[in-house]
Design a protein around this motif. Sequence first.
Motif, PDB file in Angstrom:
ATOM      1  N   THR A 185       1.516   3.578   6.958  1.00 56.25           N
ATOM      2  CA  THR A 185       1.020   2.883   5.777  1.00 56.25           C
ATOM      3  C   THR A 185      -0.499   2.954   5.719  1.00 56.25           C
ATOM      4  O   THR A 185      -1.166   3.037   6.757  1.00 56.25           O
ATOM      5  N   SER A 186      -0.993   2.921   4.498  1.00 52.95           N
ATOM      6  CA  SER A 186      -2.443   2.877   4.310  1.00 52.95           C
ATOM      7  C   SER A 186      -2.947   1.436   4.274  1.00 52.95           C
ATOM      8  O   SER A 186      -4.149   1.189   4.211  1.00 52.95           O
ATOM      9  N   GLY A 227       0.828  -1.201   0.000  1.00 53.99           N
ATOM     10  CA  GLY A 227       0.000   0.000   0.000  1.00 53.99           C
ATOM     11  C   GLY A 227       0.858   1.244   0.000  1.00 53.99           C
ATOM     12  O   GLY A 227       2.067   1.204  -0.224  1.00 53.99           O
ATOM     13  N   SER A 228       0.243   2.382   0.250  1.00 53.18           N
ATOM     14  CA  SER A 228       0.967   3.649   0.322  1.00 53.18           C
ATOM     15  C   SER A 228       1.789   3.673   1.597  1.00 53.18           C
ATOM     16  O   SER A 228       1.278   3.366   2.674  1.00 53.18           O
TER      17      SER A 228
END
Length: 177
Positions: free
Chosen positions: A112-113, A91-92
């Motif tokens: 983190t997303s 993820g981001s």
Amino acid sequence: MKNIIAVATAVFMAAGLWGCGGGSSEPAVQKLSTGKATLAFSAMSTAKLDNSIGGIDIEVALPPGMSIATTGGGSGSVDSGSLVPGAAVQGSILVYGNYSASTRKARIAFTTSSNSYRSGEFLRLVCSVDGSANVTAADVRALNNPVVVIKAAGYDGATLSTILLTGKVKVTMDVLQ
């Protein structure tokens, strides 16, 4: 008489070989090579995590002869090339930190997303190793045993709130050359 000589010879041979063998079970202490060394940080839960980990904030100490590149040189924001997201996080991802040259300590963090991260390598920190210093991986580990977790947090989608996981997450460090 032959028996006495044979027994004496066997005893002397055994005594002579007593000091031989596999040596110590401890790994050899080896100086880190001049240039760069990478510290890899991994998280693992010490209790059941009801939610995924959304971020971890840690403090790292470096021995004399090691430093971290900063945007302005010396103390300040850690240079973006010195912080790399770990392989276990999807993820981001955002990694950031600050380094104090006078105390040789860095406070680094990741967020983190991802809603699935619960353990594994989350961050790598690239450090510089001075050629005149006698720095070993054991020196770095000794200063960071245990790695100080300032804060670990997650997101609870059911209540739409941040939850603290600090007491439930342990961070380990590996020194890579």
